[in-house]
Design an enzyme around this catalytic site. Structure first.
Site, PDB file in Angstrom:
ATOM      1  N   PHE A  22       0.999  -0.951   0.070  1.00 52.27           N
ATOM      2  CA  PHE A  22       0.246   0.095  -0.631  1.00 52.27           C
ATOM      3  C   PHE A  22       0.687   1.315   0.247  1.00 52.27           C
ATOM      4  CE2 PHE A  22      -2.258   2.891   2.383  1.00 52.27           C
ATOM      5  CZ  PHE A  22      -3.729   3.179   1.235  1.00 52.27           C
ATOM      6  N   ASP A  72       6.924  -2.513   8.422  1.00 53.98           N
ATOM      7  CA  ASP A  72       5.761  -2.294   8.054  1.00 53.98           C
ATOM      8  C   ASP A  72       4.824  -3.683   8.983  1.00 53.98           C
ATOM      9  OD1 ASP A  72       3.372  -1.380   7.949  1.00 53.98           O
ATOM     10  OD2 ASP A  72       4.206  -0.504   5.926  1.00 53.98           O
ATOM     11  N   HIS A  86       0.120  -4.879   8.906  1.00 53.16           N
ATOM     12  CA  HIS A  86      -1.344  -5.991   8.753  1.00 53.16           C
ATOM     13  C   HIS A  86      -1.161  -7.629  10.068  1.00 53.16           C
ATOM     14  CE1 HIS A  86      -1.293  -4.650   4.102  1.00 53.16           C
ATOM     15  NE2 HIS A  86      -1.344  -3.891   4.898  1.00 53.16           N
ATOM     16  N   GLN A  90      -6.429   1.685  11.319  1.00 53.63           N
ATOM     17  CA  GLN A  90      -7.685   2.211  10.095  1.00 53.63           C
ATOM     18  C   GLN A  90      -9.159   1.041   9.975  1.00 53.63           C
ATOM     19  OE1 GLN A  90      -7.988   0.345   7.096  1.00 53.63           O
ATOM     20  NE2 GLN A  90      -9.997   1.971   6.059  1.00 53.63           N
ATOM     21  N   LYS A 132      -8.892  -2.313   9.614  1.00 56.97           N
ATOM     22  CA  LYS A 132      -7.167  -3.047  10.939  1.00 56.97           C
ATOM     23  C   LYS A 132      -7.701  -4.713  11.141  1.00 56.97           C
ATOM     24  CE  LYS A 132      -4.089  -1.489   7.794  1.00 56.97           C
ATOM     25  NZ  LYS A 132      -4.823  -0.530   7.222  1.00 56.97           N
ATOM     26  N   ARG A 191       7.692  17.873  23.396  1.00 56.79           N
ATOM     27  CA  ARG A 191       8.027  18.311  24.550  1.00 56.79           C
ATOM     28  C   ARG A 191       7.935  16.738  24.814  1.00 56.79           C
ATOM     29  NH1 ARG A 191       2.785  21.696  25.588  1.00 56.79           N
ATOM     30  NH2 ARG A 191       3.627  22.707  27.122  1.00 56.79           N
ATOM     31  N   TYR A 213       6.297  24.957  27.631  1.00 60.27           N
ATOM     32  CA  TYR A 213       6.838  24.965  25.943  1.00 60.27           C
ATOM     33  C   TYR A 213       8.454  25.061  25.990  1.00 60.27           C
ATOM     34  CZ  TYR A 213       2.230  27.285  26.759  1.00 60.27           C
ATOM     35  OH  TYR A 213       1.141  26.818  27.104  1.00 60.27           O
ATOM     36  N   ARG A 216      -0.303  12.097  18.395  1.00 60.56           N
ATOM     37  CA  ARG A 216      -0.792  12.307  19.760  1.00 60.56           C
ATOM     38  C   ARG A 216      -2.324  11.418  19.513  1.00 60.56           C
ATOM     39  NH1 ARG A 216       0.908  16.971  21.399  1.00 60.56           N
ATOM     40  NH2 ARG A 216      -1.477  17.083  21.704  1.00 60.56           N
TER      41      ARG A 216
END
Length: 388
Positions: free
Chosen positions: A91, A162, A165, A188, A191, A220, A227, A237
């Site tokens: 993909f 990767d 899957h 996703q 999946k 951070r 900051y 996140r």
């Protein structure tokens, strides 16, 4: 193709699947004092549970699987001018993430049996600019991690798995997180575990974990109130609601993988008996296959007939799809940094060219069906292929 009748339409388990556990998790997240990871506990708990399930020291949850790959590349220090070897058949996210970092994805050919990165083809493409080798565990079938680990040691080029899957899969008894390299997952909607969107990294050591945390949180450190942006990064996140759903999904994974292993053995035998149909092969060193997709090839089929077959399967209730084109055959690939044009790359990727033209796949929810439905699916598939 033959006309569709009511008797031809098959019924498969729905996906995504959810129950009381997901509902409870969402309410639990809702009732927290905040809905992002700094104010709640769902993301922290999910990361620990996901890492433990896969045998990794650490995990970082992300917004999606493509971002997980981008974050992994950032942790590895990969940027403009660097090269990353990727499978030609995968993909587009695998190569797209590399290009989004300004680096160059170098497509390597894949094996004709497993459809995974060919280690010899990858070895031939290593140059002083190569900064990572990214195997994809295609449909949950492991790439040859023994050969790729040897290549990594010989060249000094790290592996980035990767594993979008490969939730829960194992290679020679080792889980994804026990292979010693960074691994990226996707959650996703289609999946094996899902919160609609989402992703995660498994990290093999404290150093990579701390760097990943910084980069996924705009540079951070944990608990920062003044900051302190210590490095480059972005906001990758995961939110608390997604994490609460994924905690419930993870609890179902082991039993669902067991069912898929059993059902694929049945379906693969039936499909292999159909003239002109070649199911994806299996490297037996992959002793637990997650079966994200049930993939087959129909060598020699035309693009028009392949699409017609997929359409006919969909009409009969089967979640079927054409296979991926080689990444270099997409317009998106050509718009980013690339090592050569499509025709030049195709010369060194003959297997990816063939698979990209004759492969189709069925969604993993077919492998959660009962044995009678799978027998009927094989009959329908055989009839449609015979009518081509």
């Amino acid at each position: 193709m033959t006309p569709t009748s009511g008797d031809d339409v098959l019924s498969f388990p729905s996906w995504p699947q959810h129950g009381a556990e997901e509902r409870a998790g969402l309410l639990r997240a809702l009732d927290q004092k905040g809905w992002w990871r700094d104010a709640g506990q769902e993301v922290d708990l999910f990361e620990r549970e996901f890492a433990d399930h896969h045998g990794a020291p650490h995990a970082i949850a992300t917004t999606n699987g493509t971002h997980a790959l981008e974050l992994a590349l950032g942790v590895m220090g990969i940027g403009p001018g660097d090269e990353v070897i990727v499978p030609a058949f995968t993909f587009i996210s695998s190569s797209l993430a590399v290009q989004r970092m300004g680096a160059v994805p170098v497509p390597a050919d894949v094996r004709p049996d497993t459809y995974c990165l060919d280690a010899d083809a990858a070895a031939a493409l290593v140059t002083p600019r190569t900064k990572a080798i990214m195997p994809v565990h295609m449909a949950g079938q492991f790439a040859d991690m023994d050969a790729l680990e040897k290549l990594s040691v010989a060249t000094g080029v790290p592996v980035l798995q990767d594993a979008a899957h490969a939730h829960g899969a194992q290679w020679q008894g080792r889980r994804v997180g026990e292979l010693g390299s960074i691994a990226a997952f996707s959650f996703q909607n289609g999946k094996l575990m899902t919160a609609g969107e989402g992703g995660a990294l498994l990290l093999p050591d404290d150093e990579s974990f701390h760097e990943a945390f910084l980069q996924h949180c705009c540079g951070r450190p944990p608990g920062d109130r003044v900051y302190r942006h210590l490095t480059q990064g972005s906001n990758y996140r995961m939110n608390e609601f997604s994490a609460s759903v994924l905690r419930a999904q993870l609890k179902r994974l082991k039993d669902q993988l067991r069912i898929r292993e059993e059902r694929w053995a049945q379906l693969r035998t039936a499909l292999a008996a159909i003239d002109g149909v070649v199911p994806q092969g299996r490297d037996e060193r992959g002793d637990l296959h997650s079966h994200y997709m049930a993939m087959v090839r129909l060598p020699g089929i035309s693009a028009r007939r392949r699409l017609a077959l997929v359409d006919a399967l969909v009409e009969r209730g089967v979640p079927a799809f054409v296979g991926f084109p080689p990444v270099y055959r997409t317009e998106g690939f050509a718009r980013g940094p690339a090592p050569a044009d499509a025709e030049e790359l195709a010369k060194s990727c003959p297997v990816a060219e063939e698979i990209g033209s004759d492969c189709l796949w069925l969604h993993h929810r077919v492998l959660l069906a009962d044995v009678t439905t799978l027998d009927r699916l094989a009959e329908v598939f055989s009839g449609l292929v015979g009518a081509l």
